[in-house]
Write a protein that holds these residues in place. Sequence first.
Motif, short mmCIF file in Angstrom:
data_model
loop_
_atom_site.label_atom_id
_atom_site.label_comp_id
_atom_site.label_asym_id
_atom_site.label_seq_id
_atom_site.Cartn_x
_atom_site.Cartn_y
_atom_site.Cartn_z
N UNK A 1 0.85 -1.20 0.00
CA UNK A 1 0.00 0.00 0.00
C UNK A 1 0.88 1.24 0.00
N UNK A 2 0.73 2.07 -0.99
CA UNK A 2 1.50 3.30 -1.07
C UNK A 2 0.87 4.36 -0.17
N UNK A 3 1.65 5.40 0.14
CA UNK A 3 1.13 6.44 1.00
C UNK A 3 -0.11 7.10 0.40
N UNK A 4 -0.20 7.13 -0.94
CA UNK A 4 -1.35 7.76 -1.57
C UNK A 4 -2.63 6.98 -1.30
N UNK A 5 -2.53 5.74 -0.87
CA UNK A 5 -3.71 4.92 -0.57
C UNK A 5 -4.22 5.16 0.84
N UNK A 6 -3.48 5.91 1.63
CA UNK A 6 -3.85 6.13 3.02
C UNK A 6 -4.93 7.21 3.12
N UNK A 7 -5.82 7.02 4.10
CA UNK A 7 -6.76 8.09 4.40
C UNK A 7 -6.02 9.18 5.16
N UNK A 8 -6.64 10.32 5.29
CA UNK A 8 -6.01 11.44 6.02
C UNK A 8 -5.73 11.04 7.47
N UNK B 1 -5.22 7.98 8.63
CA UNK B 1 -4.14 6.99 8.66
C UNK B 1 -2.78 7.65 8.47
N UNK B 2 -2.70 8.63 7.56
CA UNK B 2 -1.44 9.34 7.35
C UNK B 2 -1.05 10.12 8.60
N UNK B 3 -2.05 10.69 9.27
CA UNK B 3 -1.79 11.43 10.51
C UNK B 3 -1.23 10.50 11.57
N UNK B 4 -1.75 9.28 11.65
CA UNK B 4 -1.25 8.30 12.61
C UNK B 4 0.21 7.99 12.33
N UNK B 5 0.56 7.79 11.08
CA UNK B 5 1.95 7.51 10.71
C UNK B 5 2.86 8.69 11.07
N UNK B 6 2.43 9.90 10.73
CA UNK B 6 3.24 11.08 11.01
C UNK B 6 3.41 11.28 12.51
N UNK B 7 2.33 11.09 13.25
CA UNK B 7 2.40 11.24 14.71
C UNK B 7 3.33 10.20 15.31
N UNK B 8 3.31 8.99 14.76
CA UNK B 8 4.18 7.92 15.27
C UNK B 8 5.65 8.30 15.11
N UNK B 9 6.01 8.80 13.93
CA UNK B 9 7.41 9.18 13.69
C UNK B 9 7.84 10.31 14.61
N UNK B 10 6.96 11.28 14.82
CA UNK B 10 7.28 12.38 15.73
C UNK B 10 7.44 11.87 17.16
N UNK B 11 6.59 10.93 17.55
CA UNK B 11 6.68 10.35 18.90
C UNK B 11 7.98 9.58 19.07
N UNK B 12 8.36 8.81 18.04
CA UNK B 12 9.61 8.04 18.12
C UNK B 12 10.81 8.98 18.35
N UNK B 13 10.81 10.12 17.68
CA UNK B 13 11.92 11.06 17.86
C UNK B 13 11.97 11.60 19.28
N UNK B 14 10.81 11.93 19.84
CA UNK B 14 10.78 12.45 21.21
C UNK B 14 11.20 11.37 22.21
#
Length: 335
Positions: free
Chosen positions: A1-8, A10-23
């Motif tokens: 599944x490409x990122x373009x297949x993600x709902x808004x 779902x994409x927010x969950x992915x982005x939030x996860x990466x930000x959380x991992x950095x913190x």
Amino acid sequence: MADTDLTEEQQRLRDDAQATFRRVQFALQMKHPDQALRMLTPLLERLQKSAQEEPDCLPDRLDFTDPAQAYLYLNAHPDVDPEDVKPTVAPYTDAYGIHSALLYALGRYEDAAAAIDNALRFNTADAGLYLERAMSHEAMGDFDAVEKDIEAAWPLIIIATDLARYHAFRANVLVTQGKYELAAAHYAVYEDFDPDDVYADPHAELHELAHASGRGHKLAHLSAAEAAQRLKRAGENYGPSKLAVDTMQELLNDTLNAGKFDDARYVVAGLWAITRFDGWKTLLDKLDELASLSEDERRDRANAFLATAADDAEGAEDATAAESAAGEKDGDANA
């Protein structure tokens, strides 16, 4: 599944996860695992919800963190159609792996092992997950579980330091069984795969085993070459599995044919690190030399060299097997 297949969402969950991992990573660097766990907990709650909903609740959804893991999974499950395997929306492997590390740092070993169980639901091809769970089981003193974990990990190991960890854990299991000489052999080969002693101090362990076994100098100064032969004669694992090497070679062929030479160089470096076969080191040098050529020229030359290197590697394996067999025969004659 490409990122373009993600709902808004779902994409927010992915982005939030990466930000959380950095913190969380920053909190860990500052040696605040309790604070890091508090940061991670809201994300884990969102992941738990996501895992119960489509598409991630479907059995064909997996979360590999490295292309080699997908290759390993498919080679280990030849009945699975690659087209039927799809990526999850959420990064479960990373999240639960980090969760386990935090719990381990806080001394919550049973919970740390359970966090790895959650990760394995989505990724059974990551040797590091089994080794992390082995670390928690070792901390709990459950060496039967450690043995199961590391033997599940071994066929999947494609990273040199993970091979070193395997040998360290295997040595500790053998110590609990009173098999000091075999344990010493595992520690003696540790630096073949982790020369910087990232995960263990094999010299200290060898001296401790020498004292515990009463074998003194003979065990404390066991050479890696002699130890490797002892392990092979005893039927113990030493280097990577055939599955791991074959998978890495398949990935290498695909990256070369696709003209992805940076990726190919990374794979070759990994093969050299886990096998120490000179052919891979030579190919690594060749790829560096070919950097100035056109894409087609690089592909043709690299593939020609790869075919020769593969034949040489097979010949080296046959020679090693014959040498081991001869050693076993000599051992039987001297028994």
